[in-house]
Scaffold this motif. Structure first.
Motif, PDB file in Angstrom:
ATOM      1  N   LEU A  64       0.811  -1.215   0.000  1.00  0.00           N
ATOM      2  CA  LEU A  64       0.000   0.000   0.000  1.00  0.00           C
ATOM      3  C   LEU A  64       0.846   1.266   0.000  1.00  0.00           C
ATOM      4  N   LEU A  65       2.041   1.246   0.596  1.00  0.00           N
ATOM      5  CA  LEU A  65       2.809   2.466   0.829  1.00  0.00           C
ATOM      6  C   LEU A  65       3.071   3.288  -0.449  1.00  0.00           C
ATOM      7  N   PRO A  66       3.615   2.708  -1.530  1.00  0.00           N
ATOM      8  CA  PRO A  66       3.841   3.552  -2.722  1.00  0.00           C
ATOM      9  C   PRO A  66       2.548   4.076  -3.320  1.00  0.00           C
ATOM     10  N   LEU A  67       1.478   3.283  -3.239  1.00  0.00           N
ATOM     11  CA  LEU A  67       0.194   3.738  -3.760  1.00  0.00           C
ATOM     12  C   LEU A  67      -0.352   4.897  -2.930  1.00  0.00           C
ATOM     13  N   ALA A  68      -0.204   4.803  -1.608  1.00  0.00           N
ATOM     14  CA  ALA A  68      -0.681   5.872  -0.734  1.00  0.00           C
ATOM     15  C   ALA A  68       0.095   7.162  -0.990  1.00  0.00           C
ATOM     16  N   ARG A  69       1.408   7.053  -1.169  1.00  0.00           N
ATOM     17  CA  ARG A  69       2.206   8.241  -1.454  1.00  0.00           C
ATOM     18  C   ARG A  69       1.771   8.896  -2.761  1.00  0.00           C
ATOM     19  N   ARG A  70       1.518   8.074  -3.766  1.00  0.00           N
ATOM     20  CA  ARG A  70       1.072   8.613  -5.046  1.00  0.00           C
ATOM     21  C   ARG A  70      -0.291   9.288  -4.914  1.00  0.00           C
ATOM     22  N   MET A  71      -1.234   8.689  -4.182  1.00  0.00           N
ATOM     23  CA  MET A  71      -2.559   9.278  -4.004  1.00  0.00           C
ATOM     24  C   MET A  71      -2.465  10.610  -3.268  1.00  0.00           C
ATOM     25  N   LEU A  72      -1.618  10.699  -2.252  1.00  0.00           N
ATOM     26  CA  LEU A  72      -1.454  11.955  -1.529  1.00  0.00           C
ATOM     27  C   LEU A  72      -0.816  13.013  -2.424  1.00  0.00           C
ATOM     28  N   ALA A  73       0.173  12.602  -3.232  1.00  0.00           N
ATOM     29  CA  ALA A  73       0.814  13.551  -4.146  1.00  0.00           C
ATOM     30  C   ALA A  73      -0.180  14.061  -5.179  1.00  0.00           C
ATOM     31  N   ASP A  74      -1.015  13.159  -5.704  1.00  0.00           N
ATOM     32  CA  ASP A  74      -2.017  13.573  -6.682  1.00  0.00           C
ATOM     33  C   ASP A  74      -3.025  14.535  -6.064  1.00  0.00           C
ATOM     34  N   ALA A  75      -3.423  14.273  -4.822  1.00  0.00           N
ATOM     35  CA  ALA A  75      -4.367  15.161  -4.147  1.00  0.00           C
ATOM     36  C   ALA A  75      -3.754  16.547  -3.948  1.00  0.00           C
ATOM     37  N   ASP A  76      -2.458  16.584  -3.576  1.00  0.00           N
ATOM     38  CA  ASP A  76      -1.779  17.865  -3.435  1.00  0.00           C
ATOM     39  C   ASP A  76      -1.709  18.597  -4.763  1.00  0.00           C
ATOM     40  N   SER A  77      -1.453  17.847  -5.833  1.00  0.00           N
ATOM     41  CA  SER A  77      -1.375  18.463  -7.160  1.00  0.00           C
ATOM     42  C   SER A  77      -2.710  19.069  -7.562  1.00  0.00           C
ATOM     43  N   VAL A  78      -3.802  18.390  -7.240  1.00  0.00           N
ATOM     44  CA  VAL A  78      -5.129  18.929  -7.550  1.00  0.00           C
ATOM     45  C   VAL A  78      -5.339  20.254  -6.829  1.00  0.00           C
ATOM     46  N   ARG A  79      -4.996  20.284  -5.538  1.00  0.00           N
ATOM     47  CA  ARG A  79      -5.188  21.521  -4.772  1.00  0.00           C
ATOM     48  C   ARG A  79      -4.358  22.659  -5.341  1.00  0.00           C
TER      49      ARG A  79
END
Length: 307
Positions: A64-79
């Motif tokens: 899960l760890l690399p996927l979670a990091r990517r999801m958080l990065a994508d959410a930051d990019s959206v903001r």
């Protein structure tokens, strides 16, 4: 599953301890524990082995760890992309670069970019190319300036060559010239006292390979230092060093001669994650990098050209 749970999960994974993670997140530890328990319930699996010494990831947690990091990065990019829609009045750029580029090209790029977009946050990561690609892949960077002698073969990255520059030999301006002309053979450099970079530098691998291929053993008097120290030690006459030509910008205490037999060069490239649309701020940064590199190649045409 929500972003707060994922952020808590990543923080516990990075710290290995619920208490330290809660402190970093400014949460009470019971609140963080409830977040992780809810995440495990949603996923139907245990993510951490909880032991007295701390918490370690289970196999499911590792996945899960690399996927979670990517999801958080994508959410930051959206903001940040939403913030940037009003003409870059806000935003953020996370730029990675190697140490030799940070003391030369990047310094000029950031100066120009900040004048044009003063409200955009700038975050810089200074590491070797391999580490920068790892950070790019993990969603921790928007762009990375790397040397493509070690760059990505992975389909994960879009890598655009930017500059080709020679490596030159530098010595103190106050010292006697190290060559009769404007170039020096690698064989002659090997006999001079040298200040040598840390093994973590991409440049160190390039020069070591060149000496090995020529059957030469360099005379290193100081070894394992970082870029700024190399330049300062050479300025003070401790020895010579092999460096990229661009680090001589605004260094009147140094003079350089070109290498011959063989000539050594490196290619500088801009890397980004393939298939992901860049934010407006990252696009503006890439455009600034390209303009600055073009101007630099014009100023230093003897030792540098556009790729």
């Amino acid at each position: 599953m929500n972003l707060e749970q994922l952020r808590g999960f990543v923080t516990v994974a990075e710290t290995g301890n619920f208490t330290r993670a809660a402190e970093r997140l400014y949460l009470a530890q019971p609140s963080l524990s409830r977040q992780i328990a809810a995440l495990e319930h949603d996923l139907g699996t245990v993510l951490f082995d909880r032991v007295r010494a701390g918490s370690t990831l289970t196999a499911a947690g590792e996945a899960l760890l690399p996927l979670a990091r990517r999801m958080l990065a994508d959410a930051d990019s959206v903001r940040h992309t939403i913030d940037e829609l009003a003409g870059l009045r806000r935003g953020r750029v996370r730029l990675g670069a190697t140490p030799t580029l940070c003391v030369s090209l990047v310094a000029e790029v950031l100066s120009d970019f900040h004048v044009a977009h003063p409200a955009v946050e700038l975050h810089i990561s200074e590491h070797g190319s391999r580490r920068l690609l790892d950070e790019l892949d993990a969603g921790e960077l928007d762009l990375a300036l790397i040397t493509t002698s070690v760059a990505a073969s992975s389909d994960r990255f879009a890598v655009a060559p930017l500059l080709v520059e020679e490596l030159v030999v530098i010595a103190a301006s106050a010292a006697p010239p190290i060559a009769a002309g404007d170039s020096i053979r690698l064989e002659d450099v090997a006999r001079l006292p040298q200040v040598v970079f840390s093994p973590s530098y991409d440049l160190r691998a390039t020069t070591d390979a060149a000496f090995l291929a020529a059957g030469l053993t360099p005379h290193a008097i100081v070894e394992g230092v970082e870029m700024d120290a190399v330049l300062r030690f050479v300025e003070r006459g401790l020895g010579v060093a092999i460096v990229p030509a661009m680090v001589l910008i605004e260094r009147p205490g140094l003079r350089s001669v070109r290498l011959s037999e063989p000539t050594l060069s490196r290619t500088i490239s801009i890397a980004r994650v393939a298939g992901i649309e860049a934010s407006a701020a990252a696009e503006a940064m890439q455009a600034t990098i390209t303009r600055t590199a073009t101007a630099l190649a014009g100023r230093m045409s003897r030792t540098m050209r556009l790729a």
